[in-house]
Design a protein around this motif. Structure first.
Motif, mmCIF file in Angstrom:
data_model
loop_
_atom_site.group_PDB
_atom_site.id
_atom_site.type_symbol
_atom_site.label_atom_id
_atom_site.label_comp_id
_atom_site.label_asym_id
_atom_site.label_seq_id
_atom_site.Cartn_x
_atom_site.Cartn_y
_atom_site.Cartn_z
ATOM 1 N N THR A 290 0.802 -1.227 0.000
ATOM 2 C CA THR A 290 0.000 0.000 0.000
ATOM 3 C C THR A 290 0.837 1.279 0.000
ATOM 4 O OG1 THR A 290 -0.165 -0.004 2.418
ATOM 5 C CG2 THR A 290 -1.877 -1.165 1.189
ATOM 6 N N HIS A 291 2.058 1.210 0.541
ATOM 7 C CA HIS A 291 2.911 2.394 0.626
ATOM 8 C C HIS A 291 4.297 2.087 0.062
ATOM 9 C CE1 HIS A 291 -0.244 3.051 3.651
ATOM 10 N NE2 HIS A 291 -0.033 4.339 3.485
ATOM 11 N N TRP A 292 4.318 1.466 -1.083
ATOM 12 C CA TRP A 292 5.575 1.074 -1.710
ATOM 13 C C TRP A 292 6.458 2.268 -2.064
ATOM 14 C CZ3 TRP A 292 5.790 3.458 -6.392
ATOM 15 C CH2 TRP A 292 4.561 3.829 -6.950
ATOM 16 N N TYR A 293 5.839 3.436 -2.272
ATOM 17 C CA TYR A 293 6.594 4.609 -2.672
ATOM 18 C C TYR A 293 7.442 5.185 -1.544
ATOM 19 C CZ TYR A 293 2.214 6.327 -0.689
ATOM 20 O OH TYR A 293 1.133 6.531 0.123
ATOM 21 N N LEU A 294 7.258 4.691 -0.317
ATOM 22 C CA LEU A 294 8.048 5.161 0.808
ATOM 23 C C LEU A 294 9.380 4.428 0.939
ATOM 24 C CD1 LEU A 294 5.263 5.468 3.552
ATOM 25 C CD2 LEU A 294 6.227 7.292 2.136
ATOM 26 N N TYR A 295 9.569 3.395 0.144
ATOM 27 C CA TYR A 295 10.772 2.572 0.249
ATOM 28 C C TYR A 295 11.532 2.593 -1.083
ATOM 29 C CZ TYR A 295 8.046 0.846 4.198
ATOM 30 O OH TYR A 295 7.292 0.747 5.336
ATOM 31 N N ASN B 115 11.844 -2.272 7.319
ATOM 32 C CA ASN B 115 12.081 -2.880 8.628
ATOM 33 C C ASN B 115 10.792 -2.789 9.436
ATOM 34 O OD1 ASN B 115 12.165 -0.380 10.461
ATOM 35 N ND2 ASN B 115 13.752 0.134 8.947
ATOM 36 N N PRO B 116 10.618 -3.637 10.445
ATOM 37 C CA PRO B 116 9.355 -3.668 11.207
ATOM 38 C C PRO B 116 8.972 -2.337 11.842
ATOM 39 C CG PRO B 116 10.650 -5.629 11.656
ATOM 40 C CD PRO B 116 11.528 -4.713 10.850
ATOM 41 N N VAL B 117 9.974 -1.537 12.239
ATOM 42 C CA VAL B 117 9.668 -0.244 12.853
ATOM 43 C C VAL B 117 8.983 0.670 11.836
ATOM 44 C CG1 VAL B 117 10.625 1.811 13.957
ATOM 45 C CG2 VAL B 117 11.574 -0.444 14.479
ATOM 46 N N LYS B 118 9.528 0.725 10.633
ATOM 47 C CA LYS B 118 8.902 1.512 9.573
ATOM 48 C C LYS B 118 7.509 0.979 9.258
ATOM 49 C CE LYS B 118 12.976 3.192 7.078
ATOM 50 N NZ LYS B 118 13.686 3.192 5.773
ATOM 51 N N GLY B 119 7.386 -0.337 9.225
ATOM 52 C CA GLY B 119 6.089 -0.940 8.936
ATOM 53 C C GLY B 119 5.044 -0.574 9.973
ATOM 54 N N PHE B 120 5.446 -0.599 11.258
ATOM 55 C CA PHE B 120 4.505 -0.242 12.321
ATOM 56 C C PHE B 120 4.108 1.223 12.230
ATOM 57 C CE2 PHE B 120 3.582 1.372 16.582
ATOM 58 C CZ PHE B 120 2.568 0.505 16.962
ATOM 59 N N MET C 117 1.628 1.687 9.327
ATOM 60 C CA MET C 117 0.295 1.201 9.676
ATOM 61 C C MET C 117 -0.401 2.163 10.647
ATOM 62 S SD MET C 117 -0.924 -2.396 11.377
ATOM 63 C CE MET C 117 -0.951 -3.266 9.814
ATOM 64 N N TRP C 118 0.330 2.648 11.637
ATOM 65 C CA TRP C 118 -0.249 3.564 12.619
ATOM 66 C C TRP C 118 -0.714 4.852 11.948
ATOM 67 C CZ3 TRP C 118 1.207 8.433 14.566
ATOM 68 C CH2 TRP C 118 0.490 8.838 15.691
ATOM 69 N N LEU C 119 0.119 5.414 11.073
ATOM 70 C CA LEU C 119 -0.252 6.632 10.362
ATOM 71 C C LEU C 119 -1.430 6.386 9.419
ATOM 72 C CD1 LEU C 119 3.282 8.087 9.514
ATOM 73 C CD2 LEU C 119 1.641 8.966 11.184
ATOM 74 N N SER C 120 -1.462 5.222 8.787
ATOM 75 C CA SER C 120 -2.554 4.896 7.876
ATOM 76 C C SER C 120 -3.876 4.780 8.630
ATOM 77 C CB SER C 120 -2.247 3.589 7.139
ATOM 78 O OG SER C 120 -3.308 3.237 6.280
ATOM 79 N N LEU C 121 -3.855 4.098 9.780
ATOM 80 C CA LEU C 121 -5.074 3.956 10.576
ATOM 81 C C LEU C 121 -5.538 5.301 11.130
ATOM 82 C CD1 LEU C 121 -4.299 0.659 12.541
ATOM 83 C CD2 LEU C 121 -5.850 0.947 10.607
#
Length: 225
Positions: A25-30, A37-42, A45-49
Motif C-alpha cells: 500500500t505504501h511502496w513509494y516510501l521505500y 524494517n518492522p519499525v517503519k512498517g509499524f 500502519m499507525w499513520l494509515s489507521l
C-alpha cells in the motif's frame, strides 16, 4: 511451551502482515524491499489507521453539522407553512425575518470555522475516487476477485462522497424553500417587513463552502461528476 509457540507464531504473522501491508500500500516510501524494517512498517500502519480515522471523522462531522443547520431552516419553513394564507401582523413578519437572519449568520459563522475542513474532505474524497479508479483499471489484468474488490471499494467511495455533498447541500436546499412561503402571503397581509424578508431571502446565498472558493450545493455535485 504451547503458549510460547503460539506467541511466536502470532508475532511472526503480525510482522509478516506489517511487511505486506507496507510494501503493497505504501511502496513509494521505500527505495527497495531491503529498506523495509518492522519499525517503519509499524509507523506506516499507525499513520494509515490514524489518517483513515480522521478521514471518516471529518466526513461524519460535516454531515452532522449540515444536518443540524438544515433542520433549523426546515423548522422555520414548517412554521411559516402552518400560517400560510393567514393575516400576519408586521411584528410576526419581523420575527420570521429576524429568525432567518440569525440562521444565515449562524451558517456563515460556522462556515468561517469549518470551510477548510470541508475543502479537505471534498478534496480527499475526489482524490481517492480517482486513485481507486486507476487501481481498478489496473486490477482488470489480475484476478476476478481483486477486480470485484476494487469495484466495490470504488462504488463505496462514490456513495460516501455523494452522501457528504448531499447532506451539506441540504442547507442551501432548505433555505430556498422559504421563498414560496413568502410568495403565498395574502395581499392584505403584505407589509414593509414582508418586503424586507423577501428581498433578504432572494438576495442572500446560504451554503457551506470550501475555502470560500466553491459552495456545496446539488449543482456542485453535478459539476464534480
Amino acid at each position: 511451551m504451547a503458549m510460547g509457540l503460539l506467541f511466536l507464531y502470532t508475532q511472526a504473522t503480525f510482522i509478516g502482515y506489517l511487511e505486506r501491508f507496507s510494501l503493497k500500500t505504501h511502496w513509494y516510501l521505500y527505495d527497495d524491499y531491503n529498506s523495509y524494517n518492522p519499525v517503519k512498517g509499524f509507523l506506516v500502519m499507525w499513520l494509515s489507521l490514524t489518517a483513515t480515522f480522521l478521514w471518516n471523522f471529518t466526513d461524519l462531522f460535516i454531515m452532522l453539522v449540515s444536518s443540524a443547520l438544515a433542520a433549523q431552516f426546515k423548522k422555520l419553513t414548517k412554521a411559516m407553512h402552518a400560517v400560510r394564507g393567514q393575516m400576519l401582523t408586521m411584528s410576526q413578519w419581523q420575527e420570521y425575518r429576524e429568525t432567518y437572519t440569525s440562521l444565515t449568520h449562524l451558517v456563515k459563522k460556522i462556515d468561517d470555522h469549518i470551510n477548510v475542513i470541508v475543502a479537505l474532505s471534498i478534496g480527499s474524497n475526489i482524490y481517492f475516487i480517482c486513485a481507486q479508479l486507476i487501481t481498478e483499471i489496473d486490477s482488470i489484468k489480475h484476478s476476478y476477485f481483486r477486480t470485484l474488490f476494487y469495484m466495490y471499494s470504488f462504488m463505496f467511495l462514490v456513495f460516501r462522497t455523494t452522501a457528504v455533498v448531499m447532506q451539506a447541500s441540504a442547507i442551501n436546499d432548505e433555505s430556498k424553500k422559504i421563498v414560496p412561503e413568502i410568495f403565498m402571503c395574502p395581499t392584505h397581509s403584505y407589509s414593509i417587513e414582508t418586503q424586507r424578508f423577501l428581498q433578504e431571502v432572494t438576495s442572500d446565498y446560504v451554503a457551506l463552502t470550501g475555502l470560500k472558493m466553491f459552495s456545496i450545493t446539488r449543482n456542485f455535485l453535478l459539476g464534480v461528476s
